[in-house]
Design an enzyme around this catalytic site. Sequence first.
Site, PDB file in Angstrom:
ATOM      1  N   ASP A 475       1.025  -1.240   0.087  1.00 17.65           N
ATOM      2  CA  ASP A 475       0.077   0.123   0.061  1.00 17.65           C
ATOM      3  C   ASP A 475       0.973   1.153  -0.052  1.00 17.65           C
ATOM      4  O   ASP A 475       2.114   1.307   0.126  1.00 17.65           O
ATOM      5  CB  ASP A 475      -1.006   0.062   1.372  1.00 17.65           C
ATOM      6  CG  ASP A 475      -2.346   0.915   1.127  1.00 17.65           C
ATOM      7  OD1 ASP A 475      -2.464   1.452   0.178  1.00 17.65           O
ATOM      8  OD2 ASP A 475      -3.091   0.807   1.948  1.00 17.65           O
ATOM      9  N   ASP A 545     -10.608   1.933  -3.193  1.00 22.99           N
ATOM     10  CA  ASP A 545     -11.455   1.651  -2.125  1.00 22.99           C
ATOM     11  C   ASP A 545     -12.742   1.811  -2.014  1.00 22.99           C
ATOM     12  O   ASP A 545     -13.358   1.561  -1.117  1.00 22.99           O
ATOM     13  CB  ASP A 545     -10.741   2.696  -0.919  1.00 22.99           C
ATOM     14  CG  ASP A 545      -9.370   2.186  -0.213  1.00 22.99           C
ATOM     15  OD1 ASP A 545      -9.206   1.210  -0.589  1.00 22.99           O
ATOM     16  OD2 ASP A 545      -8.907   3.095   0.497  1.00 22.99           O
TER      17      ASP A 545
HETATM   18  C1  DGJ Z   1      -5.944   1.960   1.888  1.00 24.34           C
HETATM   19  C2  DGJ Z   1      -6.232   0.669   1.218  1.00 24.34           C
HETATM   20  O1  DGJ Z   1      -6.848   0.847  -0.068  1.00 24.34           O
HETATM   21  C3  DGJ Z   1      -7.123  -0.124   2.053  1.00 24.34           C
HETATM   22  O2  DGJ Z   1      -7.531  -1.281   1.194  1.00 24.34           O
HETATM   23  C4  DGJ Z   1      -6.586  -0.609   3.198  1.00 24.34           C
HETATM   24  O3  DGJ Z   1      -5.385  -1.405   2.895  1.00 24.34           O
HETATM   25  C5  DGJ Z   1      -6.200   0.689   3.891  1.00 24.34           C
HETATM   26  N1  DGJ Z   1      -5.119   1.677   3.127  1.00 24.34           N
HETATM   27  C6  DGJ Z   1      -5.211   0.279   5.113  1.00 24.34           C
HETATM   28  O4  DGJ Z   1      -4.819   1.313   5.676  1.00 24.34           O
END
Ligand code: DGJ
Length: 751
Positions: A475, A545
């Site tokens: 990430d 997300d």
């Molecule tokens: C952003 C990501 O897109 C989510 O899926 C998740 O992993 C969060 N960060 C965790 O902080």
Amino acid sequence: MPIYYHAETRQFHLYNKTFSYILRILENGYIGQVYCGAPLAPQGGYPFLDPLPFYGFSNNERNSIRFEYPAYGNGDYRLPAFSVRFLAGPAGGAQVVEPVYKAHRIRPGKEGISGLPAVYTEDDREADTLELELEDAASGLRIVLYYTIFASHNCLARHVRFINGGEGKVLIQNAMSFSLDLPDPDWNMVTLTGAWAREFKLTEGPLRPGFQGVESRRGITGHQQNPFLLLKRPGADDFGGEALALSLIYSGNFLASAEVDPLGILRLRIGINPEGFSWELEKGQTFDTPEAVLAYSSTGVNALSQDYHRLYRTRLARGEWRDKERPILLNSWEGTYFNFTEQKLLEMAKIARDLGIELFVLDDGWFGERDADDSSLGDWFPNTKKLPGGITGLAQKITALGLNFGLWIEPEMISERSRLFAAHPDWAIGVPGRKRIETRRQYVLDMSRPEIVDHLFSVFSSILSSAPISYIKWDMNRSLTEPFSRSLPPERQGEFFHRYCLGVYDLYTRLTRSFPGVLFESCAGGGGRFDPGLLAFAPQGWLSDDTDGFQRLLIQTGASYVYPLSSICAHVSAVPNHQTGRTTRLAFRGMVAFFGVLGFELDPAALSPEEKTGIAAVIDFYKAHRALFQTGRFFRLRNPVSSSRAAWMALSQDGREAAAGYFRLLARPNQGPFRLYLKGLDPAARYDLTVWEDGGFSEADKRRNTGCRGGDELMYGGLFLDSDHAHIPQEGDFFSELFLLRKIEAGKPGA
Ligand code: DGJ
């Protein structure tokens, strides 16, 4: 040989079955662009396509000449493809440069670009490369333009190398990867724009005089604009008309622009964003730009997308996972966020396994004292309050259940509240003597510094060696601010952003090489760095997300302009959806997620018995057709952006199996039936048409759309949908149906 040199006209003709790309050495030695479009017969020159001789600009010169890699300061007032400043000698400070033809080489195959991801060949017969070398005699600067044309991918890859062959230092201030002058501006421009949780919005409009484009200045490609630009003729659509696109294999600051000059010549450019960029070349040093890929289609945009899909899936992605079927995963994020115990995770994993899920992924919150987003990034040791046996213990327990285990990491980040920050406050990017901006309560590590990349490699190598981890979600949750590196001298600070990107690629390269069996998934708060650069290391990425089924239809449609199904991770999450509050049927969410790499993002322990049955059915169905959904040819049958009746289709590479998903967004009374025309089938073949029983079919639709049908009938006559007006109120909003087609082989029953 797909590259010909025609000595009489001094033209180079790069050629394959969908397009021709012709350039020529102009009378003064500059390189001119002659033609980019539908294929022309390869032999012979085309002197009349670009009949104006060019000896150099003069006072009366019209500015309508088309160049291949235009320079700054010599009479072309459009935006240049590159600009340099000579730092030494009597002309120190000057920016004028006159690159003229010096030599060319045509060779089979394609070489890589040091430190940068690029498309590749596995066999020299797959492509030919033209290296066109230019020289600025006064300074000794050499510029090599690399063009690779593939025999069976309808794409042209291009990058540029600068070589300081002179005595003094040269400062590169702008170095585009691709610049293309086209003879007319009669196009609509399509870009992929958006924001966090609503990435990949298709944005379309006619070109207008002057400059327009998309870019990033965030240090990453960003949720806001993707490094991609498409032109289509007015009236062209997915299945007809001319389209041309540029895509950049890069994960940092980029620019993709179009400029229509006063005489109607169109200049396209794509490359590193010149804003904030410079690169110093000492005598003898070289600089390589990232690679850009052009795709062209005279049969609509969908064909062009399919060209990108196939090239990027098979000749950009690499490693063990490139061709392997991807596992169905459960990610813990929306199920627990930061709040979990080992017991809770094991409870989730057991149910997941019983539903047919194959990989359990522990997301954020497992390390340091991380109970919220305000701490611990950089402290990559397990939180033993949550996980008494650490990652090793948890991973062993998960694998003992018969699942694979995967882990979330965010290597490039550092929290102020962390041991790493206490030990190395200077590792966080920032300008000495100035405040740093915290975003999502975190700072970014200076990935341009090799010692920081070394540290991260050692930390994550030991984690990966310590436990049976078969998947990593990498990430990256914020853009860069205060660009500055303590390791660079003042005159090299303009290199910071690109060096950051090179540092990320270096870490990816070392980890993927050391752990070839691990499947990497890229992520940046969703689609903040979903770009071709990272596809070279992580063959799949977390697209957004936003997990709402309807939003995903839009987002996945936008992404499908460039990115293959195998790269698009699509998760079914709980309802009401956490981002939109919307409730859609499980079948609808499942069907949207089928077209990509299926996963789940919920707490399985919170599911009702009906939901569990439904999810098990979604999983069973996907497993039975996984290759089709992950590697099939993708058709945007009806675009959800422009229609409330959307449809997608995947056709297996061998053409024997297909799935068509119909998504009706809002229910409208008395709307009338309609025809859904399928694509890509063999008109002479017959297909066995069935429906996915767990979809929301009305009996009438089912009756009318099952049985044995001809490919011609399905494509030109279509499926007959929404045929039972009385059933619409039961179906309501966000209704979907899924059709399966199997080609009936000659001589087999039913043929
Ligand atoms: C952003 C990501 O897109 C989510 O899926 C998740 O992993 C969060 N960060 C965790 O902080």
